[in-house]
Design a protein around this motif. Sequence first.
Motif, PDB file in Angstrom:
ATOM      1  N   VAL A 184       0.832  -1.211   0.000  1.00 55.35           N
ATOM      2  CA  VAL A 184       0.000   0.000   0.000  1.00 55.35           C
ATOM      3  C   VAL A 184       0.865   1.259   0.000  1.00 55.35           C
ATOM      4  O   VAL A 184       0.567   2.228  -0.683  1.00 55.35           O
ATOM      5  N   SER A 185       1.961   1.218   0.742  1.00 53.62           N
ATOM      6  CA  SER A 185       2.849   2.388   0.817  1.00 53.62           C
ATOM      7  C   SER A 185       3.783   2.478  -0.380  1.00 53.62           C
ATOM      8  O   SER A 185       4.548   3.419  -0.508  1.00 53.62           O
ATOM      9  N   GLY A 223       4.280   4.924  14.416  1.00 54.87           N
ATOM     10  CA  GLY A 223       5.437   5.098  15.285  1.00 54.87           C
ATOM     11  C   GLY A 223       6.436   3.963  15.206  1.00 54.87           C
ATOM     12  O   GLY A 223       7.553   4.096  15.705  1.00 54.87           O
ATOM     13  N   ASN A 224       6.062   2.833  14.588  1.00 52.67           N
ATOM     14  CA  ASN A 224       7.006   1.726  14.413  1.00 52.67           C
ATOM     15  C   ASN A 224       8.168   2.159  13.528  1.00 52.67           C
ATOM     16  O   ASN A 224       7.998   2.967  12.615  1.00 52.67           O
ATOM     17  N   ILE A 225       9.345   1.602  13.800  1.00 56.44           N
ATOM     18  CA  ILE A 225      10.514   1.813  12.948  1.00 56.44           C
ATOM     19  C   ILE A 225      10.695   0.536  12.131  1.00 56.44           C
ATOM     20  O   ILE A 225      10.824  -0.554  12.675  1.00 56.44           O
ATOM     21  N   LEU A 226      10.686   0.680  10.820  1.00 60.11           N
ATOM     22  CA  LEU A 226      10.764  -0.445   9.891  1.00 60.11           C
ATOM     23  C   LEU A 226      12.104  -0.404   9.172  1.00 60.11           C
ATOM     24  O   LEU A 226      12.478   0.615   8.605  1.00 60.11           O
ATOM     25  N   GLU A 227      12.833  -1.519   9.227  1.00 60.64           N
ATOM     26  CA  GLU A 227      14.108  -1.647   8.526  1.00 60.64           C
ATOM     27  C   GLU A 227      13.971  -2.763   7.498  1.00 60.64           C
ATOM     28  O   GLU A 227      13.482  -3.840   7.816  1.00 60.64           O
ATOM     29  N   ILE A 228      14.424  -2.509   6.284  1.00 60.20           N
ATOM     30  CA  ILE A 228      14.304  -3.496   5.202  1.00 60.20           C
ATOM     31  C   ILE A 228      15.610  -3.576   4.425  1.00 60.20           C
ATOM     32  O   ILE A 228      16.194  -2.548   4.079  1.00 60.20           O
ATOM     33  N   GLU A 229      16.036  -4.805   4.153  1.00 57.24           N
ATOM     34  CA  GLU A 229      17.116  -5.059   3.201  1.00 57.24           C
ATOM     35  C   GLU A 229      16.440  -5.593   1.951  1.00 57.24           C
ATOM     36  O   GLU A 229      15.758  -6.619   1.999  1.00 57.24           O
ATOM     37  N   TYR A 243      17.223  -6.273  -2.133  1.00 60.74           N
ATOM     38  CA  TYR A 243      18.300  -6.379  -3.113  1.00 60.74           C
ATOM     39  C   TYR A 243      19.579  -5.882  -2.474  1.00 60.74           C
ATOM     40  O   TYR A 243      19.984  -6.398  -1.439  1.00 60.74           O
ATOM     41  N   ASP A 244      20.229  -4.883  -3.025  1.00 64.80           N
ATOM     42  CA  ASP A 244      21.490  -4.403  -2.448  1.00 64.80           C
ATOM     43  C   ASP A 244      21.297  -3.069  -1.720  1.00 64.80           C
ATOM     44  O   ASP A 244      22.217  -2.279  -1.609  1.00 64.80           O
ATOM     45  N   ARG A 245      20.113  -2.836  -1.207  1.00 68.48           N
ATOM     46  CA  ARG A 245      19.785  -1.575  -0.541  1.00 68.48           C
ATOM     47  C   ARG A 245      19.320  -1.831   0.886  1.00 68.48           C
ATOM     48  O   ARG A 245      18.790  -2.896   1.196  1.00 68.48           O
ATOM     49  N   TYR A 246      19.498  -0.827   1.734  1.00 73.23           N
ATOM     50  CA  TYR A 246      19.018  -0.863   3.110  1.00 73.23           C
ATOM     51  C   TYR A 246      18.168   0.383   3.332  1.00 73.23           C
ATOM     52  O   TYR A 246      18.576   1.483   2.974  1.00 73.23           O
ATOM     53  N   PHE A 247      16.988   0.197   3.890  1.00 75.86           N
ATOM     54  CA  PHE A 247      16.083   1.310   4.156  1.00 75.86           C
ATOM     55  C   PHE A 247      15.628   1.259   5.601  1.00 75.86           C
ATOM     56  O   PHE A 247      15.384   0.185   6.145  1.00 75.86           O
ATOM     57  N   LYS A 248      15.480   2.439   6.179  1.00 76.32           N
ATOM     58  CA  LYS A 248      14.925   2.556   7.528  1.00 76.32           C
ATOM     59  C   LYS A 248      13.836   3.620   7.468  1.00 76.32           C
ATOM     60  O   LYS A 248      14.076   4.742   7.030  1.00 76.32           O
ATOM     61  N   PHE A 249      12.626   3.235   7.886  1.00 74.47           N
ATOM     62  CA  PHE A 249      11.468   4.117   7.808  1.00 74.47           C
ATOM     63  C   PHE A 249      10.831   4.269   9.181  1.00 74.47           C
ATOM     64  O   PHE A 249      10.879   3.358   9.994  1.00 74.47           O
ATOM     65  N   GLU A 250      10.186   5.409   9.385  1.00 75.94           N
ATOM     66  CA  GLU A 250       9.281   5.582  10.513  1.00 75.94           C
ATOM     67  C   GLU A 250       7.876   5.577   9.930  1.00 75.94           C
ATOM     68  O   GLU A 250       7.602   6.279   8.955  1.00 75.94           O
ATOM     69  N   VAL A 290       5.018   7.042   5.290  1.00 78.33           N
ATOM     70  CA  VAL A 290       6.301   6.759   5.924  1.00 78.33           C
ATOM     71  C   VAL A 290       7.246   7.950   5.794  1.00 78.33           C
ATOM     72  O   VAL A 290       7.101   8.788   4.907  1.00 78.33           O
ATOM     73  N   LYS A 291       8.208   7.980   6.697  1.00 77.64           N
ATOM     74  CA  LYS A 291       9.277   8.974   6.639  1.00 77.64           C
ATOM     75  C   LYS A 291      10.583   8.197   6.534  1.00 77.64           C
ATOM     76  O   LYS A 291      10.852   7.311   7.359  1.00 77.64           O
ATOM     77  N   VAL A 292      11.389   8.483   5.530  1.00 81.02           N
ATOM     78  CA  VAL A 292      12.660   7.789   5.342  1.00 81.02           C
ATOM     79  C   VAL A 292      13.664   8.342   6.341  1.00 81.02           C
ATOM     80  O   VAL A 292      13.954   9.536   6.356  1.00 81.02           O
ATOM     81  N   LEU A 293      14.180   7.468   7.199  1.00 75.36           N
ATOM     82  CA  LEU A 293      15.175   7.865   8.186  1.00 75.36           C
ATOM     83  C   LEU A 293      16.584   7.606   7.670  1.00 75.36           C
ATOM     84  O   LEU A 293      17.504   8.365   7.980  1.00 75.36           O
ATOM     85  N   GLU A 294      16.724   6.531   6.899  1.00 72.60           N
ATOM     86  CA  GLU A 294      18.042   6.171   6.389  1.00 72.60           C
ATOM     87  C   GLU A 294      17.875   5.354   5.117  1.00 72.60           C
ATOM     88  O   GLU A 294      16.952   4.553   5.008  1.00 72.60           O
ATOM     89  N   SER A 295      18.769   5.558   4.173  1.00 68.04           N
ATOM     90  CA  SER A 295      18.746   4.812   2.933  1.00 68.04           C
ATOM     91  C   SER A 295      20.177   4.685   2.438  1.00 68.04           C
ATOM     92  O   SER A 295      20.879   5.691   2.314  1.00 68.04           O
ATOM     93  N   SER A 296      20.613   3.456   2.189  1.00 64.45           N
ATOM     94  CA  SER A 296      21.975   3.282   1.709  1.00 64.45           C
ATOM     95  C   SER A 296      22.090   2.012   0.897  1.00 64.45           C
ATOM     96  O   SER A 296      21.293   1.093   1.036  1.00 64.45           O
ATOM     97  N   GLY A 297      23.114   1.967   0.052  1.00 66.22           N
ATOM     98  CA  GLY A 297      23.410   0.756  -0.698  1.00 66.22           C
ATOM     99  C   GLY A 297      24.346  -0.099   0.122  1.00 66.22           C
ATOM    100  O   GLY A 297      25.128   0.393   0.930  1.00 66.22           O
ATOM    101  N   ILE A 298      24.254  -1.393  -0.057  1.00 63.71           N
ATOM    102  CA  ILE A 298      25.177  -2.306   0.605  1.00 63.71           C
ATOM    103  C   ILE A 298      26.357  -2.479  -0.320  1.00 63.71           C
ATOM    104  O   ILE A 298      26.219  -2.961  -1.443  1.00 63.71           O
ATOM    105  N   ASN A 299      27.523  -2.045   0.126  1.00 64.83           N
ATOM    106  CA  ASN A 299      28.714  -2.080  -0.708  1.00 64.83           C
ATOM    107  C   ASN A 299      29.420  -3.427  -0.594  1.00 64.83           C
ATOM    108  O   ASN A 299      29.600  -3.954   0.502  1.00 64.83           O
ATOM    109  N   ILE A 300      29.822  -3.957  -1.728  1.00 64.79           N
ATOM    110  CA  ILE A 300      30.586  -5.195  -1.770  1.00 64.79           C
ATOM    111  C   ILE A 300      31.980  -4.833  -2.264  1.00 64.79           C
ATOM    112  O   ILE A 300      32.135  -4.205  -3.305  1.00 64.79           O
ATOM    113  N   ASP A 301      32.992  -5.216  -1.501  1.00 67.23           N
ATOM    114  CA  ASP A 301      34.370  -4.903  -1.866  1.00 67.23           C
ATOM    115  C   ASP A 301      34.845  -5.928  -2.892  1.00 67.23           C
ATOM    116  O   ASP A 301      35.182  -7.056  -2.541  1.00 67.23           O
TER     117      ASP A 301
END
Length: 97
Positions: free
Chosen positions: A9-10, A44-50, A52-59, A77-88
Motif C-alpha cells: 500500500v505504501s 510510530g514503528n521503525i521499519l528496517e528493510i534489506e 536487493y542491495d539496498r538498506y532502508f529505515k522508515f518511521e 512513511v518517513k525515510v530515516l536512512e537509505s543506503s546501498g550495501i557495498n561489496i568490496d
Amino acid sequence: MRLDKFLKVSRIIKRRPIAKIVVDGGKAKLDGKIAKSSTEVKVGNILEIEYYDRYFKFEILEVPSGNVSKDKSNDLVKVLESSGINIDLSKEEEILG
C-alpha cells in the motif's frame, strides 16, 4: 494492517507476494525485531528493510484502513536512512587471481 500489505500500500515494494517473500526471508525488522509478514504495523514503528542491495529505515507515520492513492502513499512513511550495501570487489579479485 499486516506488514506485507503495508509494504504494498505504501509502495515500498510494488507487489504483495514479493513483500511477503522479502519479509518472511528475514529481511525486515520492526522496532529492531525480525518481523513476519503477518505482523501488525502501528504508527510510530521503525521499519528496517534489506531489499536487493539496498538498506532502508522508515518511521511509520500513518496506517491506512485500505488502499491509498499514489499521491498519498508518500505520507505514510518517513525515510530515516537509505543506503546501498557495498561489496568490496577488490578482495574477490585477489582471491580469484
